[in-house]
Design a protein around this motif. Sequence first.
Motif, PDB file in Angstrom:
ATOM      1  N   ARG A   1       0.849  -1.193   0.000  1.00 12.94           N
ATOM      2  CA  ARG A   1       0.000   0.000   0.000  1.00 12.94           C
ATOM      3  C   ARG A   1       0.882   1.239   0.000  1.00 12.94           C
ATOM      4  O   ARG A   1       2.072   1.164   0.258  1.00 12.94           O
ATOM      5  N   ASN A   2       0.249   2.392  -0.219  1.00 14.36           N
ATOM      6  CA  ASN A   2       0.983   3.651  -0.161  1.00 14.36           C
ATOM      7  C   ASN A   2       1.490   3.893   1.253  1.00 14.36           C
ATOM      8  O   ASN A   2       0.765   3.675   2.222  1.00 14.36           O
ATOM      9  N   LYS A   3       2.709   4.350   1.350  1.00 11.88           N
ATOM     10  CA  LYS A   3       3.344   4.580   2.647  1.00 11.88           C
ATOM     11  C   LYS A   3       2.546   5.568   3.501  1.00 11.88           C
ATOM     12  O   LYS A   3       2.429   5.397   4.710  1.00 11.88           O
ATOM     13  N   ARG A   4       1.966   6.580   2.883  1.00  9.84           N
ATOM     14  CA  ARG A   4       1.214   7.606   3.614  1.00  9.84           C
ATOM     15  C   ARG A   4      -0.092   7.091   4.202  1.00  9.84           C
ATOM     16  O   ARG A   4      -0.659   7.697   5.098  1.00  9.84           O
ATOM     17  N   ASP A   5      -0.578   5.956   3.699  1.00 12.99           N
ATOM     18  CA  ASP A   5      -1.842   5.392   4.175  1.00 12.99           C
ATOM     19  C   ASP A   5      -1.633   4.398   5.318  1.00 12.99           C
ATOM     20  O   ASP A   5      -2.564   3.683   5.676  1.00 12.99           O
ATOM     21  N   MET A   6      -0.415   4.345   5.850  1.00 13.52           N
ATOM     22  CA  MET A   6      -0.085   3.361   6.869  1.00 13.52           C
ATOM     23  C   MET A   6       0.534   4.026   8.088  1.00 13.52           C
ATOM     24  O   MET A   6       0.915   5.187   8.052  1.00 13.52           O
ATOM     25  N   VAL A   7       0.617   3.260   9.172  1.00  8.01           N
ATOM     26  CA  VAL A   7       1.234   3.723  10.413  1.00  8.01           C
ATOM     27  C   VAL A   7       2.540   2.953  10.578  1.00  8.01           C
ATOM     28  O   VAL A   7       2.569   1.732  10.400  1.00  8.01           O
ATOM     29  N   ARG A   8       3.609   3.665  10.934  1.00 10.25           N
ATOM     30  CA  ARG A   8       4.905   3.022  11.142  1.00 10.25           C
ATOM     31  C   ARG A   8       5.122   2.799  12.634  1.00 10.25           C
ATOM     32  O   ARG A   8       4.896   3.679  13.455  1.00 10.25           O
ATOM     33  N   VAL A   9       5.559   1.598  12.964  1.00 12.43           N
ATOM     34  CA  VAL A   9       5.960   1.261  14.323  1.00 12.43           C
ATOM     35  C   VAL A   9       7.456   1.029  14.260  1.00 12.43           C
ATOM     36  O   VAL A   9       7.942   0.309  13.380  1.00 12.43           O
ATOM     37  N   VAL A  10       8.207   1.661  15.160  1.00 15.35           N
ATOM     38  CA  VAL A  10       9.665   1.618  15.084  1.00 15.35           C
ATOM     39  C   VAL A  10      10.274   1.112  16.390  1.00 15.35           C
ATOM     40  O   VAL A  10       9.768   1.404  17.467  1.00 15.35           O
ATOM     41  N   ARG A  11      11.336   0.321  16.246  1.00 17.41           N
ATOM     42  CA  ARG A  11      12.154  -0.071  17.395  1.00 17.41           C
ATOM     43  C   ARG A  11      13.416   0.791  17.318  1.00 17.41           C
ATOM     44  O   ARG A  11      14.207   0.677  16.393  1.00 17.41           O
ATOM     45  N   THR A  12      13.558   1.686  18.288  1.00  8.50           N
ATOM     46  CA  THR A  12      14.681   2.616  18.284  1.00  8.50           C
ATOM     47  C   THR A  12      15.987   1.896  18.613  1.00  8.50           C
ATOM     48  O   THR A  12      15.967   0.779  19.141  1.00  8.50           O
ATOM     49  N   PRO A  13      17.127   2.521  18.329  1.00 14.28           N
ATOM     50  CA  PRO A  13      18.414   1.913  18.694  1.00 14.28           C
ATOM     51  C   PRO A  13      18.551   1.650  20.193  1.00 14.28           C
ATOM     52  O   PRO A  13      19.307   0.774  20.602  1.00 14.28           O
TER      53      PRO A  13
END
Length: 87
Positions: free
Chosen positions: A18-30
């Motif tokens: 899907r388009n990146k803007r239509d999604m939510v990003r979950v991140v694991r920080t350093p």
Amino acid sequence: MKVKKIPQRMCVGCQEMRNKRDMVRVVRTPEGEVLIDKTGKKSGRGAYVCMDAACIGRARKEKRLEKALEKAIGDELYQNLLLVIEK
């Protein structure tokens, strides 16, 4: 005139591109924290989920976010994801 390319990402819940803007990003920080990245620019390992409660439910049930981020994820993060998509 050049056609601008729209970045695509795969949802960990439904496994669809899907388009990146239509999604939510979950991140694991350093540092090892797992956060919801609304800007999409925080450093760390990221995984994308559709803004759909069914996709979040599937990712939670099958532990796909945990596998993608290689880190255990608590129930609080999933609740916060559901709050983010409601807005």
